[in-house]
Design a protein around this motif. Structure first.
Motif, PDB file in Angstrom:
ATOM      1  N   PHE A  73       0.438  -1.045   0.042  1.00 49.77           N
ATOM      2  CA  PHE A  73       0.077  -0.130  -0.016  1.00 49.77           C
ATOM      3  C   PHE A  73       0.590   1.320  -0.048  1.00 49.77           C
ATOM      4  O   PHE A  73       1.020   2.453  -0.717  1.00 49.77           O
ATOM      5  CB  PHE A  73      -1.223  -0.339   1.159  1.00 49.77           C
ATOM      6  N   SER A 100       2.079   1.892  -3.065  1.00 54.67           N
ATOM      7  CA  SER A 100       1.209   2.720  -4.201  1.00 54.67           C
ATOM      8  C   SER A 100       1.313   4.091  -4.197  1.00 54.67           C
ATOM      9  O   SER A 100       1.514   4.821  -5.270  1.00 54.67           O
ATOM     10  CB  SER A 100       0.125   2.239  -4.345  1.00 54.67           C
ATOM     11  N   LEU A 101       1.646   4.897  -2.526  1.00 57.58           N
ATOM     12  CA  LEU A 101       1.407   6.241  -2.455  1.00 57.58           C
ATOM     13  C   LEU A 101       2.305   6.410  -3.425  1.00 57.58           C
ATOM     14  O   LEU A 101       2.539   7.782  -2.941  1.00 57.58           O
ATOM     15  CB  LEU A 101       1.331   5.738  -1.087  1.00 57.58           C
ATOM     16  N   HIS A 145      -5.967   8.706   0.271  1.00 57.26           N
ATOM     17  CA  HIS A 145      -5.488   6.872  -0.053  1.00 57.26           C
ATOM     18  C   HIS A 145      -5.996   5.838  -0.160  1.00 57.26           C
ATOM     19  O   HIS A 145      -6.658   4.757  -1.152  1.00 57.26           O
ATOM     20  CB  HIS A 145      -4.426   6.818  -0.439  1.00 57.26           C
ATOM     21  N   TYR A 181      -7.629   1.756  -1.522  1.00 59.88           N
ATOM     22  CA  TYR A 181      -7.341   0.533  -1.177  1.00 59.88           C
ATOM     23  C   TYR A 181      -8.312  -0.285  -0.485  1.00 59.88           C
ATOM     24  O   TYR A 181      -8.673  -1.594  -0.808  1.00 59.88           O
ATOM     25  CB  TYR A 181      -6.316   0.813   0.619  1.00 59.88           C
ATOM     26  N   GLY A 184      -9.380  -1.429  -7.429  1.00 61.99           N
ATOM     27  CA  GLY A 184      -8.495   0.128  -7.068  1.00 61.99           C
ATOM     28  C   GLY A 184      -7.872   0.977  -8.544  1.00 61.99           C
ATOM     29  O   GLY A 184      -8.083   2.408  -7.976  1.00 61.99           O
ATOM     30  N   GLY A 240      -1.128   3.737  -9.367  1.00 56.95           N
ATOM     31  CA  GLY A 240      -0.724   3.533  -8.289  1.00 56.95           C
ATOM     32  C   GLY A 240      -2.349   2.755  -7.586  1.00 56.95           C
ATOM     33  O   GLY A 240      -2.301   2.234  -5.836  1.00 56.95           O
ATOM     34  N   ALA A 266      -2.578   0.157  -4.965  1.00 58.68           N
ATOM     35  CA  ALA A 266      -3.645  -0.402  -3.412  1.00 58.68           C
ATOM     36  C   ALA A 266      -4.406  -1.155  -4.091  1.00 58.68           C
ATOM     37  O   ALA A 266      -4.692  -1.294  -1.933  1.00 58.68           O
ATOM     38  CB  ALA A 266      -4.117   1.445  -3.595  1.00 58.68           C
ATOM     39  N   ALA A 317      -2.847  -5.283  -2.107  1.00 56.95           N
ATOM     40  CA  ALA A 317      -3.140  -4.617  -0.794  1.00 56.95           C
ATOM     41  C   ALA A 317      -4.078  -4.553  -0.295  1.00 56.95           C
ATOM     42  O   ALA A 317      -4.105  -5.210   0.578  1.00 56.95           O
ATOM     43  CB  ALA A 317      -2.133  -3.079  -1.212  1.00 56.95           C
ATOM     44  N   SER A 377      -4.917   6.952   5.540  1.00 55.31           N
ATOM     45  CA  SER A 377      -4.702   7.463   4.760  1.00 55.31           C
ATOM     46  C   SER A 377      -4.231   8.282   4.974  1.00 55.31           C
ATOM     47  O   SER A 377      -2.329   8.280   4.757  1.00 55.31           O
ATOM     48  CB  SER A 377      -5.747   8.000   4.271  1.00 55.31           C
ATOM     49  N   VAL A 428      -0.343   5.616   6.165  1.00 57.00           N
ATOM     50  CA  VAL A 428       0.012   4.994   5.454  1.00 57.00           C
ATOM     51  C   VAL A 428       0.751   6.121   4.965  1.00 57.00           C
ATOM     52  O   VAL A 428       1.891   6.037   3.976  1.00 57.00           O
ATOM     53  CB  VAL A 428      -0.374   4.916   4.218  1.00 57.00           C
TER      54      VAL A 428
END
Length: 345
Positions: free
Chosen positions: A59, A62-63, A77, A81, A110, A233, A237, A240, A261, A264
């Motif tokens: 995760f 992805s961010l 974000h 997820y 996602g 992304g 996510a 994940a 959010s 992460v």
């Protein structure tokens, strides 16, 4: 005269010749796999925690791609997820319990949410963009709460099962299959994202983060490129979230919450936004500290985390990944001194 768009693709290729000269191109992935397998052997009673760390590291990757590489400021974000988690759970409940198919469905969910929301979000910048990402996650959270006949509402989506992986490996109570499955997906995704970031596509995203106006002057299309990065992304996510739903057998509203959010984001900043490996380092540090500190003081563990974050930002502005750079520089200097017979240049 404005250079053609092909010039933009030519610049990144000339900018990263070192990537092709690396003697061990898969060293980061091998190191991550070795670390994961060592943890599997050393902490057999904590496989649930280790599985969660692997999913959250994915995760965070992805961010890091969205924020650290393309400069898209997102504090919502968890929407991507959570979409992956609910999609994987609903797919397992109503269509098929095959884990790899459910994983793919979660990733696509996602990516779909990222495309649909990013088409609107990425037309804004700055604080407006940040607030819109938060609003997106809150809208999805309220929808999941309202559609309780489908999602389970406050009780979460439960009652689904996951078939044996590859038809042979059961998801046992001890979590052995779940951990190795999550670790394998993390390693493969890390490899794919590293290749993407080092490609002309990834280098163009970094160029947009540094100076979007110059990229446009060179003929680049900023908005479609950012939307593509955001969709990728969202795909990662969603993977994940799907992994978390499959290994815990539940998808809950907390997977769409702002707290996730924010958490992460702390992981990414703690590890360092400049490189993907920083997201993994930050996740490990955050999750381990949370686990240890919450066990010692359940009501004050956030104080420990806050002090660590402030200390890291003061001592290591580039995040924990800066420690790797310092270690590498030290080893390089020692090797050069050794090659010169111990004499200083």
């Amino acid at each position: 005269m404005t250079p053609p768009a092909a010039t933009l693709d030519a610049l990144p290729r000339a900018a990263s010749p070192a990537a092709a000269r690396r003697p061990w191109p898969l060293l980061p992935e091998c190191g991550l796999a070795a670390l994961g397998l060592a943890a599997y052997g050393l902490f057999p009673s904590d496989l649930g925690l280790l599985t969660n760390i692997c999913a959250m590291a994915l995760f965070a990757l992805s961010l890091n791609l969205v924020l650290g590489q393309a400069g898209i400021a997102s504090i919502g974000h968890a929407a991507l997820y959570g979409a992956g988690a609910y999609a994987a759970g609903l797919f397992a409940m109503h269509v098929s319990a095959e884990p790899l198919l459910g994983l793919a469905v979660g990733g696509l969910a996602g990516a779909a949410v990222a495309l649909a929301s990013g088409a609107v979000l990425l037309r804004s910048k700055g604080l407006t963009l940040v607030m819109l990402t938060i609003a997106t996650s809150q809208i999805l959270l309220e929808f999941a709460n309202w559609a309780r006949d489908i999602t389970g509402g406050d009780d979460g989506l439960t009652g689904f099962s996951v078939a044996p992986l590859l038809g042979r490996f059961e998801f046992d109570f001890a979590g052995r299959t779940g951990y190795l499955y999550t670790l394998a997906v993390l390693v493969v995704a890390f490899l794919g994202l590293r290749k993407l970031v080092a490609s002309p596509f990834g280098l163009t995203a970094r160029a947009i983060r540094l100076d979007a106006g110059r990229v446009e002057a060179l003929g680049g299309r900023v908005y479609p490129h950012l939307l593509a990065v955001y969709a990728i992304g969202g795909l990662v996510a969603g993977l994940a979230g799907a992994l978390t739903a499959q290994t815990t057998k539940v998808a809950s509203l907390s997977m769409l919450d702002f707290q996730l959010s924010a958490g992460v984001l702390i992981m990414v900043v703690l590890g360092g936004t400049s490189r993907l490996a920083g997201a993994i380092m930050g996740t490990i540090a955050y999750m381990v500290i949370q686990h240890v500190a919450s066990g010692l003081s359940p009501h004050h563990w956030l104080l420990v985390l806050g002090v660590l974050l402030v200390a890291t930002m003061v001592a290591l502005p580039g995040g924990l990944i800066q420690l790797v750079d310092m270690l590498r520089a030290g080893i390089t200097a020692w090797w050069r001194r050794r090659g010169n017979g111990g004499s200083t240049p």
